[in-house]
Write an enzyme that holds these catalytic residues in place. Structure first.
Site, PDB file in Angstrom:
ATOM      1  N   ARG A   1      39.406  26.474  47.977  1.00  0.00           N
ATOM      2  CA  ARG A   1      40.544  27.309  47.619  1.00  0.00           C
ATOM      3  C   ARG A   1      41.000  28.118  48.838  1.00  0.00           C
ATOM      4  O   ARG A   1      40.271  28.280  49.808  1.00  0.00           O
ATOM      5  CB  ARG A   1      40.167  28.257  46.490  1.00  0.00           C
TER       6      ARG A   1
ATOM      7  N   LYS B   1      42.674  36.618  39.669  1.00  0.00           N
ATOM      8  CA  LYS B   1      43.599  37.049  38.625  1.00  0.00           C
ATOM      9  C   LYS B   1      43.096  38.312  37.939  1.00  0.00           C
ATOM     10  O   LYS B   1      43.883  39.138  37.504  1.00  0.00           O
ATOM     11  CB  LYS B   1      43.773  35.933  37.591  1.00  0.00           C
TER      12      LYS B   1
ATOM     13  N   GLU C   1      46.127  27.891  34.174  1.00  0.00           N
ATOM     14  CA  GLU C   1      45.939  28.544  32.881  1.00  0.00           C
ATOM     15  C   GLU C   1      46.951  29.680  32.796  1.00  0.00           C
ATOM     16  O   GLU C   1      47.038  30.493  33.721  1.00  0.00           O
ATOM     17  CB  GLU C   1      44.527  29.132  32.745  1.00  0.00           C
TER      18      GLU C   1
END
Length: 555
Positions: free
Chosen positions: A257, A267, A31
């Site tokens: 992850r 983020k 994204e």
RNA sequence: UGGGAUGUAGUGUAAUGGUAACACUGCAGAUUCUGGUUCUGCCUUUGGGGGUUCGAAUCCCUCCAUCCCAGCCA
């Protein structure tokens, strides 16, 4: 041979003939709401690596369905970061926003089939009626709205006739599902934000659970790989793939992850560090962003090696920061040009060396790489050496310079310290020594050994440079673990600037992207802001230092 | 407490019913014109309890622990 469980699945699928055209297709779907970080490298290497290994292709797809948070700057950075890593998506550059028209059609179709409805509950009501983890949700009063009414309202939503939050298009699934993601998930919401690519064309935007699987299906993705937190969304993914009679529906697989201690990787936190000015920007060399580590001097090869050593599995894990440092040192050891740089200089005067003589000594550019060649270094009576390479009162085991001790000046001569001068505060300013002319080149005819070798630069020829010594941004393994606020664990010494280091003359033409080893100190690279008049070098990572480790232990 | 997942040296990852291993870290030593590199050695592992089996990290049962999910974020 399969290296991990996903490769095993792919090999089984290939063997069983379950893959259309025997071509596997993956995608990396960031994204564009921030810069890519080290965690993304794992996903990039996985997706592009799979395509390469099994002869398929990997798409780059920007998952741009939330214009409120997304930005063109991020799209550009994402592309350049992937390229820096050495991956090429060819023509396969896609955007979820490319599919807005199709997605909109599918939504209308769902309404017509009675599988979606426009909900006029407030966001608050939607939340309450969703139920909890242990209690089922309640059906919306609008769940049985007529198809005509739904069609009309959805059309009006798209025409901008209603404010944000007023209406919501939801799938009609099961409000009693134990999986909360299946309790009539939102499909479309009203948003009056300007989209980085579609501008103001739309004021309704599709949600992830709806967009992602359909985007995958449109692109012919065979293996849709994502992180563990989407495991619960897989039923929604499969549902979305089932609504449009797709021939070969893609399948979603989840892996853990990448987490690394001493780092924050979300983020949200990275954005906060930037916005609060704690770092200089997304590409601050202390940031775990791809652009940050690039500026710091990490090589793409070392990072690819790192993620391959970490592996791919479903266990949530935290990798040691030291593994990453090992990987970058290993790579840079092989490729970095060796140079002499005195970071904290003191003057060394060779009392018995001719006043006006300049000799030149050949030095290897890289002992690990004979093809790297040699360079010539000027040597004179007055030199700079590292302050920590001389001690008046050395501890046991110190084999650098002290009064009466002989060491080697790398590639030049043996010198023996005779005295030192100090300023009013007792700080050593000058060390006097004598040299042995017989030791020219760094060895003596009698073959006697010295334990210490120091790097040096000629005072007359040295050039000045600014050195930025970077260290970990956080001083604790799990930032915020104790106080709940990761900012409490910032390392106050994550950046130490040396204004006037003394460097060998050849460094004047170093450029960003060069990998350098400052001998006996660490790996460095010129910063983007470095100019010929004002040289700036960033420290990538220190060399391993068993001496300082031993000193720390004896304390 | 509903649902979904996961437990192998300090860390990460292998071993798919047949001698538990590799890498990093740590420790010790050798080599070295970088206290770097290189080399050698050492430390430490199947979450607990039952069961099946000649044999279990692997299969079954059970317990425990950890993570994720209640955005109109992705």
């Amino acid at each position: 041979m399969a290296d991990n469980f996903i490769e095993k699945i792919i090999e089984d699928d290939l063997e069983a003939g379950r893959v259309p055209g025997n071509t596997i297709v993956t995608r990396f779907p960031p994204e564009p709401n921030g810069y890519l970080h080290i965690g993304h490298i794992k996903s990039i290497c996985l997706n592009f690596g799979l395509a390469a290994k099994y002869g398929g292709r990997c798409h780059l797809r920007l998952d741009d369905t939330n214009p409120a948070k997304e930005d063109m700057e991020y799209i550009d950075s994402i592309k350049s970061d992937i390229r820096w890593l050495g991956f090429d998506w060819g023509d396969n550059e896609y955007y979820a926003s490319d599919y807005y028209d199709q997605l909109h059609e599918i939504a209308i179709d769902l309404i017509k089939k009675g599988l979606a409805y426009v909900d006029s509950q407030t966001p608050e009501e939607v939340r309450i009626n969703r139920g909890t983890l242990t209690e089922p949700g309640k059906n919306s009063p609008d769940r049985d709205r007529s198809i005509e009414e739904n069609l009309r309202l959805f059309k009006e939503m798209g025409e901008g006739k209603h404010p944000e939050g007023k209406y919501l298009l939801r799938a009609k699934l099961d409000m009693a599902s134990p999986n909360i993601n299946m309790r009539d998930p939102a499909l479309y919401r009203i948003k009056f934000a300007e989209h980085p690519r579609t501008g103001n064309k739309w004021c309704v935007y599709p949600m992830y659970d709806f967009t992602h699987p359909i985007s995958d299906a449109i692109e012919g993705i065979t293996h849709s790989i994502c992180t563990l937190e989407f495991e619960d969304h897989r039923p929604a993914y499969d549902w979305a793939c089932s609504i449009d009679n797709i021939d070969h529906a893609p399948h979603q697989y989840e892996f853990a992850r990448l987490n690394i201690n001493y780092l924050v990787m979300s983020k949200r936190k990275l954005l906060q560090l930037v916005n609060m000015g704690i770092v200089s920007g997304w590409d601050d060399p202390r940031m775990p962003t791809i652009s940050g580590i690039r500026r710091r001097g990490y090589s793409p090869e070392s990072m690819k090696d790192f993620v391959s050593r970490v592996g791919v599995a479903k266990v949530e894990s935290v990798v040691d920061y030291s593994l990453m440092e090992f990987c970058v040192r290993e790579d840079l050891n092989k490729r970095a040009r060796r140079v002499m740089a005195v970071l904290d200089p003191i003057k060394l005067v060779i009392d018995n060396y001719p006043e006006d003589l300049t000799e030149y000594f050949e030095a290897e550019n890289n002992p690990e790489d004979p093809t790297a060649g040699k360079r010539s270094l000027p040597f004179t009576k007055e030199l700079y050496i590292e302050r920590e390479d001389f001690m008046e009162d050395p501890p046991k085991g110190y084999h650098r310079l002290f009064i009466g001790n002989e060491i080697r000046l790398k590639g030049a001569y043996y010198v023996t310290a005779v005295s030192c001068e100090k300023d009013s505060e007792g700080k050593v300013t000058v060390v006097h020594c004598t040299y042995d002319p017989e030791s020219k080149g760094g060895e003596t005819p009698d073959g006697r050994k010295v334990k210490g070798t120091s790097h040096w630069v000629s005072a007359k020829h040295a050039i000045s440079g600014e050195i930025r010594l970077y260290d970990k941004l956080f001083k604790t393994e799990y930032p915020g673990a104790d106080t709940g606020n990761y900012l409490d664990d910032l390392n106050p010494e994550s950046l130490v600037v040396i204004k006037d280091a003394k460097l060998e003359p050849g460094l004047s033409d170093a450029k960003p992207g060069d990998y350098l080893q400052f001998m006996r100190s660490g790996y460095f690279t010129p910063d983007y802001d470095s100019t010929k008049d004002h040289l700036i070098f960033n420290r990538t990572v220190t060399l391993k230092d068993s001496w300082s480790k031993q000193m720390a232990k004896n304390k």
